[in-house]
Enzyme design. Structure first.
Site, PDB file in Angstrom:
ATOM      1  N   SER A 184       0.864  -1.195   0.000  1.00  0.00           N
ATOM      2  CA  SER A 184       0.000   0.000   0.000  1.00  0.00           C
ATOM      3  C   SER A 184       0.892   1.234   0.000  1.00  0.00           C
ATOM      4  O   SER A 184       1.825   1.336   0.815  1.00  0.00           O
ATOM      5  CB  SER A 184      -0.864   0.017   1.264  1.00  0.00           C
ATOM      6  OG  SER A 184      -1.345   1.331   1.502  1.00  0.00           O
ATOM      7  N   HIS A 198      -1.571  -1.593  -3.833  1.00  0.00           N
ATOM      8  CA  HIS A 198      -2.845  -1.375  -3.141  1.00  0.00           C
ATOM      9  C   HIS A 198      -3.046   0.132  -3.007  1.00  0.00           C
ATOM     10  O   HIS A 198      -2.234   0.827  -2.397  1.00  0.00           O
ATOM     11  CB  HIS A 198      -2.767  -2.058  -1.776  1.00  0.00           C
ATOM     12  CG  HIS A 198      -4.008  -1.986  -0.962  1.00  0.00           C
ATOM     13  ND1 HIS A 198      -5.039  -2.888  -1.100  1.00  0.00           N
ATOM     14  CD2 HIS A 198      -4.395  -1.120   0.027  1.00  0.00           C
ATOM     15  CE1 HIS A 198      -5.998  -2.604  -0.228  1.00  0.00           C
ATOM     16  NE2 HIS A 198      -5.634  -1.519   0.461  1.00  0.00           N
ATOM     17  N   ASP A 255      -5.314   2.996  -1.588  1.00  0.00           N
ATOM     18  CA  ASP A 255      -6.349   3.307  -0.610  1.00  0.00           C
ATOM     19  C   ASP A 255      -7.020   4.627  -0.949  1.00  0.00           C
ATOM     20  O   ASP A 255      -6.374   5.673  -0.934  1.00  0.00           O
ATOM     21  CB  ASP A 255      -5.718   3.398   0.796  1.00  0.00           C
ATOM     22  CG  ASP A 255      -5.332   2.033   1.335  1.00  0.00           C
ATOM     23  OD1 ASP A 255      -6.217   1.162   1.420  1.00  0.00           O
ATOM     24  OD2 ASP A 255      -4.143   1.838   1.665  1.00  0.00           O
ATOM     25  N   MET A 304      -9.785   7.305   0.162  1.00  0.00           N
ATOM     26  CA  MET A 304     -10.569   7.731   1.340  1.00  0.00           C
ATOM     27  C   MET A 304     -11.202   9.086   1.066  1.00  0.00           C
ATOM     28  O   MET A 304     -10.550   9.980   0.535  1.00  0.00           O
ATOM     29  CB  MET A 304      -9.641   7.858   2.545  1.00  0.00           C
ATOM     30  CG  MET A 304      -8.851   6.601   2.842  1.00  0.00           C
ATOM     31  SD  MET A 304      -7.773   6.871   4.245  1.00  0.00           S
ATOM     32  CE  MET A 304      -7.013   5.247   4.382  1.00  0.00           C
ATOM     33  N   HIS A 363      -8.794   0.092  -3.095  1.00  0.00           N
ATOM     34  CA  HIS A 363      -9.598  -0.169  -1.893  1.00  0.00           C
ATOM     35  C   HIS A 363     -10.364   1.115  -1.595  1.00  0.00           C
ATOM     36  O   HIS A 363      -9.793   2.095  -1.126  1.00  0.00           O
ATOM     37  CB  HIS A 363      -8.657  -0.556  -0.739  1.00  0.00           C
ATOM     38  CG  HIS A 363      -9.352  -0.710   0.578  1.00  0.00           C
ATOM     39  ND1 HIS A 363      -8.663  -0.689   1.776  1.00  0.00           N
ATOM     40  CD2 HIS A 363     -10.651  -0.914   0.900  1.00  0.00           C
ATOM     41  CE1 HIS A 363      -9.525  -0.866   2.776  1.00  0.00           C
ATOM     42  NE2 HIS A 363     -10.731  -0.992   2.263  1.00  0.00           N
ATOM     43  N   MET A 375     -12.578   3.349   0.392  1.00  0.00           N
ATOM     44  CA  MET A 375     -13.164   3.632   1.705  1.00  0.00           C
ATOM     45  C   MET A 375     -13.951   4.921   1.532  1.00  0.00           C
ATOM     46  O   MET A 375     -13.538   5.999   1.974  1.00  0.00           O
ATOM     47  CB  MET A 375     -12.050   3.757   2.753  1.00  0.00           C
ATOM     48  CG  MET A 375     -11.445   2.409   3.112  1.00  0.00           C
ATOM     49  SD  MET A 375      -9.834   2.538   3.881  1.00  0.00           S
ATOM     50  CE  MET A 375      -8.811   2.648   2.410  1.00  0.00           C
ATOM     51  N   MET A 404     -10.574  -6.617   6.981  1.00  0.00           N
ATOM     52  CA  MET A 404      -9.770  -5.542   7.572  1.00  0.00           C
ATOM     53  C   MET A 404      -9.212  -6.001   8.912  1.00  0.00           C
ATOM     54  O   MET A 404      -9.955  -6.479   9.778  1.00  0.00           O
ATOM     55  CB  MET A 404     -10.630  -4.279   7.782  1.00  0.00           C
ATOM     56  CG  MET A 404     -11.112  -3.607   6.504  1.00  0.00           C
ATOM     57  SD  MET A 404      -9.805  -3.146   5.342  1.00  0.00           S
ATOM     58  CE  MET A 404      -8.795  -2.037   6.340  1.00  0.00           C
ATOM     59  N   ASP A 450      -5.869  -6.743   5.340  1.00  0.00           N
ATOM     60  CA  ASP A 450      -5.400  -5.372   5.143  1.00  0.00           C
ATOM     61  C   ASP A 450      -5.333  -4.639   6.471  1.00  0.00           C
ATOM     62  O   ASP A 450      -6.351  -4.417   7.111  1.00  0.00           O
ATOM     63  CB  ASP A 450      -6.363  -4.658   4.174  1.00  0.00           C
ATOM     64  CG  ASP A 450      -5.929  -3.239   3.873  1.00  0.00           C
ATOM     65  OD1 ASP A 450      -4.790  -2.872   4.216  1.00  0.00           O
ATOM     66  OD2 ASP A 450      -6.742  -2.498   3.279  1.00  0.00           O
ATOM     67  N   GLY A 466       1.603  -1.717   4.142  1.00  0.00           N
ATOM     68  CA  GLY A 466       1.933  -0.324   3.856  1.00  0.00           C
ATOM     69  C   GLY A 466       3.175   0.120   4.587  1.00  0.00           C
ATOM     70  O   GLY A 466       4.282   0.130   4.038  1.00  0.00           O
TER      71      GLY A 466
HETATM   72  C1  DX5 Z   1      -6.188   1.274   6.214  1.00  0.00           C
HETATM   73  C2  DX5 Z   1      -5.801   0.905   4.812  1.00  0.00           C
HETATM   74  C3  DX5 Z   1      -4.641  -0.023   4.721  1.00  0.00           C
HETATM   75  C4  DX5 Z   1      -3.395   0.512   5.346  1.00  0.00           C
HETATM   76  C5  DX5 Z   1      -2.257  -0.435   5.263  1.00  0.00           C
HETATM   77  O1  DX5 Z   1      -7.340   2.023   6.168  1.00  0.00           O
HETATM   78  O2  DX5 Z   1      -6.877   0.304   4.140  1.00  0.00           O
HETATM   79  O3  DX5 Z   1      -4.437  -0.408   3.387  1.00  0.00           O
HETATM   80  O4  DX5 Z   1      -2.999   1.687   4.754  1.00  0.00           O
HETATM   81  O5  DX5 Z   1      -1.193   0.163   5.921  1.00  0.00           O
HETATM   82  P1  DX5 Z   1      -0.424  -0.564   7.103  1.00  0.00           P
HETATM   83  O6  DX5 Z   1       0.212  -1.751   6.500  1.00  0.00           O
HETATM   84  O7  DX5 Z   1       0.538   0.471   7.564  1.00  0.00           O
HETATM   85  O8  DX5 Z   1      -1.447  -0.925   8.146  1.00  0.00           O
HETATM   86 ZN    ZN Z   2      -6.461  -0.687   2.233  1.00  0.00          ZN
END
Ligand code: DX5
Ligand code: ZN
Length: 227
Positions: free
Chosen positions: A12, A36, A38, A40, A69, A71, A140, A179, A201
């Site tokens: 990520s 990946h 993310d 948001m 992904h 969110m 998650m 994740d 990530g």
């Molecule tokens: C959280 C994200 C993850 C996250 C992963 O909301 O969906 O993808 O960024 O990062 P780490 O590996 O640092 O938890």
């Molecule tokens: Zn994610």
């Protein structure tokens, strides 16, 4: 068969250097399966990451397939748009969706694989009916919203239940992604529970050698994953 032996590692870029994402992706491109991404919206989760325009740019310059992904509050409208701009897979949150079957169909008809993500409080029973029509289940292992949080071991029961259901199904194998909080110290536990697709990530990008971490993560997962 409802299972296979593939292990996928998807870094990520949420905690990578946002000013040089092309280079950040290239650091892991020979050893990773996908990036990946993310997304948001500061509504479904209390954080903002990439907007649609930036996501399209990232997809364009990425040398790896993009595992998006979402969110976001309105996946019914927005998820198919991420399929249209070339994501390899688009994962939406069950908790945000109004009509899951329609979203799944719309993502597929726009050429992407479909992932369904569930927050820590959402039980597997809520989404079981969709296991036959999705390509990936995302469990998650942190509360969505931020990178760098602690891995929630208590989610492993859900992962092992999902693995059992997936192995029983006769269709194409559904990938089981975890994740959040995946690192060299937590990946084995997740693989042992039956996950075969891993998002990492901060473990990858806070290290001075991201590619080496990806390779080590894959080795650890391979050693612990059993069908
Ligand atoms: C959280 C994200 C993850 C996250 C992963 O909301 O969906 O993808 O960024 O990062 P780490 O590996 O640092 O938890
Ligand atoms: Zn994610």
């Amino acid at each position: 068969m409802g299972n296979d032996k593939r292990i996928l590692i998807n870094p990520s870029i949420l905690n990578a250097n946002f000013d040089d994402l092309e280079n950040e992706i290239n650091k892991v491109s020979t050893v990773s399966d996908a990036i990946h991404l993310d997304i948001m919206d500061n509504k479904f989760v209390p954080n903002l990451s990439f907007d649609f325009k930036r996501a399209a740019e990232i997809i364009e310059f990425s040398t790896l397939p993009i595992d998006a992904h979402l969110m976001i509050e309105d996946p019914d409208t927005i998820a198919p748009q991420y399929a249209q701009i070339g994501c390899d897979s688009v994962s939406f949150h069950f908790e945000a969706a109004k009509n899951c079957r329609q979203i799944i169909a719309n993502i597929k008809s726009n050429g992407a694989k479909v992932g369904m993500a569930i927050k820590p409080a959402t039980p597997l029973s809520a989404i079981e009916e969709f296991l036959d029509v999705i390509d990936m289940l995302v469990v998650m292992t942190v509360e969505p919203g931020f990178g760098g949080q602690a891995f929630m071991s208590e989610q492993m029961l859900k992962v092992s239940q999902a693995r059992a259901k997936i192995n029983l199904s006769k269709g194409e194998p559904v990938l089981l992604q975890v994740d959040g909080g995946i690192s060299l110290t937590t990946i084995s536990e997740a693989a042992l529970a039956g996950a075969n697709c891993f998002v990492a990530g901060s473990a990858v990008y806070k290290d001075s050698n991201p590619a080496e971490i990806v390779t080590k993560l894959r080795e650890l997962a391979k050693n612990s994953f059993k069908i």
